[in-house]
Write a protein that holds these residues in place. Structure first.
Motif, mmCIF file in Angstrom:
data_model
loop_
_atom_site.group_PDB
_atom_site.id
_atom_site.type_symbol
_atom_site.label_atom_id
_atom_site.label_comp_id
_atom_site.label_asym_id
_atom_site.label_seq_id
_atom_site.Cartn_x
_atom_site.Cartn_y
_atom_site.Cartn_z
ATOM 1 N N UNK A 109 0.821 -1.217 0.000
ATOM 2 C CA UNK A 109 0.000 0.000 0.000
ATOM 3 C C UNK A 109 0.852 1.263 0.000
ATOM 4 N N UNK A 110 2.096 1.158 0.448
ATOM 5 C CA UNK A 110 2.989 2.312 0.472
ATOM 6 C C UNK A 110 4.332 1.907 -0.133
ATOM 7 N N UNK A 111 4.380 1.792 -1.467
ATOM 8 C CA UNK A 111 5.598 1.317 -2.120
ATOM 9 C C UNK A 111 6.731 2.324 -2.067
ATOM 10 N N UNK A 112 7.947 1.801 -2.150
ATOM 11 C CA UNK A 112 9.124 2.660 -2.248
ATOM 12 C C UNK A 112 9.045 3.479 -3.529
ATOM 13 N N UNK A 113 8.647 2.832 -4.624
ATOM 14 C CA UNK A 113 8.451 3.491 -5.915
ATOM 15 C C UNK A 113 7.086 3.081 -6.460
ATOM 16 N N UNK A 114 6.219 4.045 -6.667
ATOM 17 C CA UNK A 114 4.939 3.728 -7.311
ATOM 18 C C UNK A 114 5.217 3.533 -8.794
ATOM 19 N N UNK A 115 5.184 2.267 -9.251
ATOM 20 C CA UNK A 115 5.612 1.946 -10.607
ATOM 21 C C UNK A 115 4.738 2.600 -11.666
ATOM 22 N N UNK A 116 3.513 2.954 -11.306
ATOM 23 C CA UNK A 116 2.634 3.621 -12.255
ATOM 24 C C UNK A 116 3.162 4.968 -12.707
ATOM 25 N N UNK A 117 4.110 5.526 -11.960
ATOM 26 C CA UNK A 117 4.670 6.826 -12.331
ATOM 27 C C UNK A 117 5.410 6.752 -13.664
ATOM 28 N N UNK A 118 5.870 5.553 -14.009
ATOM 29 C CA UNK A 118 6.629 5.392 -15.252
ATOM 30 C C UNK A 118 5.742 5.338 -16.496
ATOM 31 N N UNK A 119 4.431 5.366 -16.311
ATOM 32 C CA UNK A 119 3.560 5.407 -17.487
ATOM 33 C C UNK A 119 3.598 6.778 -18.161
ATOM 34 N N UNK A 120 4.100 7.774 -17.459
ATOM 35 C CA UNK A 120 4.259 9.101 -18.065
ATOM 36 C C UNK A 120 5.538 9.117 -18.888
ATOM 37 N N UNK A 121 5.419 9.554 -20.128
ATOM 38 C CA UNK A 121 6.535 9.501 -21.073
ATOM 39 C C UNK A 121 7.783 10.209 -20.532
ATOM 40 N N UNK A 122 7.631 11.415 -20.031
ATOM 41 C CA UNK A 122 8.808 12.175 -19.620
ATOM 42 C C UNK A 122 9.566 11.486 -18.485
#
Length: 509
Positions: free
Chosen positions: A265-278
């Motif tokens: 529930x509280x990840x070190x890195x929210x992997x969904x952030x990488x769906x943004x191209x930049x």
């Protein structure tokens, strides 16, 4: 780094007289961490001779152990400060860093030094985000914060440059051991001062269950095992059972990291952030950029010592143009970015770095510093200076305010881990080529044959590094679009640059 400015209600901000003392203490710690990142480079040949590192592959662990643990635990360090208090994080990191420095200074075995460097890296991963968080919380006024961050930037740049020179002076006139022992009085001053002046501010919400320790351990463990396997592949054989088994363990640990991040529930890195191209392009660019660039802290040092006979202090002086040129180019890049846009400046800087690496492909066995070493130093330094601001802008563009700390921490992590993996791969390939050449020279190769084989190994390494930079150029050139940044170049959009300037210095740690 995760930066929250909401403090626990019971904690009050320090008064005016203490704020600048707090800034001085944090800058002393930052100077020490930054100094250590470069001071070791100059001493590598002396360390290799004194402790008996068998090959340059073994020697690179003096750098890589630090970088791996620093990069692997950087995000955890930022989160820990928010949850447990920034003073506690600062003190813990400083104590670990100082204690490990003592162990390293007294080390009489290669494994002890490498282990100590790993602990130093972990300590740095706690100190670095704590320093910036403490500055942000201590100086809520924008004008004062800008001034404080400007001093932070100056100390970071100065620490890198001073490390080159101090490393040479200490190694030449005392011993390489003093590059570590010099940290002890600095660390003790920081610890005593922090206990007396720095309040233990923290984020308003949080508890131990929000610490993603399994994620940090799995990613750091996986990358460490992978680097260890790559480093030893030359002696074991790329197809050996031991190499394949360790790669499988590394893949399993990294897979576990992905699963943990997706399910907690509280990840070190929210992997969904990488769906943004930049964000994905920015981090891929940083990973490959640092992977190719980091050989500049390794091969030229060994070449200057082994082939040109430079003393440690002379090596330090020889490297001084590197941080100076990088700082000058970085200042120029920050002024240009509002006109050119991030993509053009980023690609230009990467091409400069690639060109600098290519100058070493014709490195002679017994060359001259001015004609054979300095041009590559200057080109790579100028390129690196141009790259850092735009790559941080790219990797943090369009990020929601609540995840700006996460995005900043991720790009810093990409830099450190890219450097570790790149150095491991490139050093392995360079050493393999040198070993192959020496195997054809008989049982007792001459000194001339050894020097020639060593330089040809360096050339192979620089070739691979330039190829990695070419990949970085392609990622930046074709992965980014003008519309990703909201405005066309020349439209005067400097807000992103201003934000990035506050984030860039943390990469230098």
């Amino acid at each position: 780094m995760t930066a929250h400015t909401a403090d626990a209600p019971a904690v009050t901000r320090p008064n005016d007289s203490k704020r600048w003392i707090i800034l001085a203490l944090t800058l002393i710690a930052q100077f020490m961490v930054t100094l250590d990142a470069t001071i070791v480079t100059v001493a590598l040949p002396s360390i290799q001779t004194d402790l008996g590192f068998a090959t340059q592959l073994d020697l690179q662990w003096v750098i890589n152990a630090y970088v791996l643990f620093f990069g692997g635990f950087l995000l955890l360090g930022g989160r820990a400060g928010d949850l447990f208090g920034r003073q506690r994080l600062f003190l813990s990191g400083l104590a670990l860093f100082t204690g490990a420095s003592l162990v390293n200074g007294l080390a009489n075995d290669t494994s002890i030094l490498v282990a100590g460097r790993g602990v130093q890296g972990f300590g740095a991963a706690l100190v670095s985000p704590a320093v910036l968080s403490i500055i942000i919380v201590t100086f809520p006024n924008t004008a004062e914060r800008v001034k404080a961050l400007g001093l932070f930037t100056a100390v970071t740049a100065g620490g890198s440059a001073a490390g080159m020179l101090f490393g040479g002076v200490l190694t030449d006139y005392a011993s390489w051991r003093w590059i570590f022992l010099v940290n002890i009085p600095i660390g003790l001053v920081g610890i005593v001062g922090a206990l007396r002046t720095i309040p233990n501010t923290r984020a308003a919400q949080g508890s131990l269950r929000h610490m993603d320790l399994p994620g940090a351990v799995s990613v750091t463990g996986g990358l460490t095992v992978l680097v260890y396997a790559i480093v030893n592949a030359q002696s074991w054989g790329w197809g050996s059972a031991r190499f394949i088994w360790l790669v499988a363990v590394a893949v399993a640990l990294l897979t576990a990291f992905v699963v943990i991040e997706l399910r907690t529930s509280h990840p070190l890195i929210r992997l969904g952030i990488f769906t943004k191209r930049t964000i994905s392009v920015g981090n891929a660019t940083m990973l490959t950029f640092s992977g190719g660039l980091f050989v500049m802290m390794f091969f030229p040092t060994l070449y200057l010592a082994a082939n040109l006979g430079y003393s440690p202090i002379k090596i330090g002086l020889a490297f001084l143009p590197w941080p100076v040129a990088m700082a000058a180019a970085g200042t120029l890049g920050q002024k240009l970015i509002g006109r050119t846009g991030p993509r053009l400046l980023l690609v230009t800087g990467l091409l400069f770095v690639a060109a600098g690496l290519l100058t070493y492909l014709r490195l002679p066995v017994h060359g001259a510093y001015a004609t054979d070493v300095l041009p590559g130093l200057l080109l790579t330094a100028i390129g690196a200076g141009l790259v850092f601001t735009p790559v941080f802008i790219v990797a943090t563009t369009g990020v929601a305010a609540e995840e700006s700390g996460l995005a900043s921490g991720v790009i810093n992590t990409s830099q450190q881990l890219g450097a570790a993996l790149g150095l491991a791969v490139i050093s392995t390939l360079a050493t393999s080529h040198t070993t192959h050449l020496l195997s054809g020279a008989g049982d007792r190769p001459t000194a001339a044959e050894r020097s020639s084989a060593l330089v040809e190994g360096f050339q192979r390494g620089f070739t691979v590094a330039a190829a990695i930079l070419a990949v970085s150029v392609l990622i930046a050139a074709f992965g980014l679009r003008k519309r990703d940044f909201g405005q066309e170049p020349g439209a005067g959009n400097t807000d992103g640059a201003e934000e990035a300037r506050e984030r860039v210095p943390s990469a230098a740690g």
